[in-house]
Design a protein around this motif. Structure first.
Motif, PDB file in Angstrom:
ATOM      1  N   GLU A   1      70.833  20.209  46.778  1.00  0.00           N
ATOM      2  CA  GLU A   1      70.226  19.269  45.835  1.00  0.00           C
ATOM      3  C   GLU A   1      70.841  17.883  46.017  1.00  0.00           C
ATOM      4  O   GLU A   1      70.131  16.876  46.127  1.00  0.00           O
TER       5      GLU A   1
ATOM      6  N   GLU B   1      75.375  31.598  46.616  1.00  0.00           N
ATOM      7  CA  GLU B   1      74.126  30.860  46.796  1.00  0.00           C
ATOM      8  C   GLU B   1      74.076  29.619  45.907  1.00  0.00           C
ATOM      9  O   GLU B   1      73.580  28.568  46.315  1.00  0.00           O
ATOM     10  N   SER B   2      74.614  29.734  44.702  1.00  0.00           N
ATOM     11  CA  SER B   2      74.581  28.606  43.761  1.00  0.00           C
ATOM     12  C   SER B   2      75.345  27.395  44.296  1.00  0.00           C
ATOM     13  O   SER B   2      74.986  26.251  44.004  1.00  0.00           O
TER      14      SER B   2
ATOM     15  N   GLU C   1      63.630  19.501  42.145  1.00  0.00           N
ATOM     16  CA  GLU C   1      63.569  20.427  41.009  1.00  0.00           C
ATOM     17  C   GLU C   1      64.146  21.746  41.481  1.00  0.00           C
ATOM     18  O   GLU C   1      63.734  22.268  42.513  1.00  0.00           O
ATOM     19  N   LYS C   2      65.091  22.294  40.729  1.00  0.00           N
ATOM     20  CA  LYS C   2      65.715  23.559  41.119  1.00  0.00           C
ATOM     21  C   LYS C   2      65.125  24.714  40.313  1.00  0.00           C
ATOM     22  O   LYS C   2      64.726  24.549  39.164  1.00  0.00           O
ATOM     23  N   GLN C   3      65.088  25.878  40.949  1.00  0.00           N
ATOM     24  CA  GLN C   3      64.710  27.128  40.294  1.00  0.00           C
ATOM     25  C   GLN C   3      63.379  27.003  39.544  1.00  0.00           C
ATOM     26  O   GLN C   3      63.257  27.425  38.391  1.00  0.00           O
ATOM     27  N   VAL C   4      62.388  26.431  40.193  1.00  0.00           N
ATOM     28  CA  VAL C   4      61.065  26.268  39.590  1.00  0.00           C
ATOM     29  C   VAL C   4      60.383  27.631  39.554  1.00  0.00           C
ATOM     30  O   VAL C   4      60.324  28.330  40.574  1.00  0.00           O
ATOM     31  N   PRO C   5      59.878  28.053  38.392  1.00  0.00           N
ATOM     32  CA  PRO C   5      59.211  29.357  38.314  1.00  0.00           C
ATOM     33  C   PRO C   5      57.987  29.408  39.225  1.00  0.00           C
ATOM     34  O   PRO C   5      57.218  28.449  39.317  1.00  0.00           O
TER      35      PRO C   5
ATOM     36  N   GLU D   1      73.048  25.741  46.725  1.00  0.00           N
ATOM     37  CA  GLU D   1      71.941  25.136  45.979  1.00  0.00           C
ATOM     38  C   GLU D   1      72.330  23.766  45.440  1.00  0.00           C
ATOM     39  O   GLU D   1      71.583  22.786  45.583  1.00  0.00           O
TER      40      GLU D   1
END
Length: 102
Positions: A77, A69-70, A88-92, A73
């Motif tokens: 991007e 998956e990375s 923005e990646k991996q935003v909480p 990703e």
């Protein structure tokens, strides 16, 4: 899957994402939810969504299936930045599990 408390174990807090206005029975979405009339999205949002889906399709078509998956990703991007988007990646995202913040 039924949860002992009768409510789903995890949920996104209301207002975090666009809330669905469909029919609910016992805390579950019914098949009628997909038929609920919604307001049309703006032309600008439709154009952004089209570009994002097209970028994802381009990445998957180029790389093919089976990678981590990375990898997808990072490539997505890159593809979105090429198209002029700010990324923005991996935003909480706040999620409630059993009615407590996770």
């Amino acid at each position: 899957m039924n949860h002992p408390s009768g409510s789903p174990p995890c949920q996104v807090p209301s207002g975090t994402l666009r809330e669905r206005d469909g029919n609910r029975q016992d805390g579950k979405w019914t098949h009628q939810d997909s038929k609920t009339q919604r307001k049309p999205i703006s032309k600008e949002l439709d154009q952004v969504a089209t570009q994002v889906v097209d970028a994802a399709f381009q990445v998957h078509s180029t790389l093919g299936p089976g990678l981590l998956e990375s990898v997808y990703e990072v490539c997505l991007e890159h593809e979105l930045i090429k198209r002029g988007f700010s990324v923005e990646k991996q935003v909480p995202l706040p999620v409630l599990c059993n009615h407590s913040s996770a």
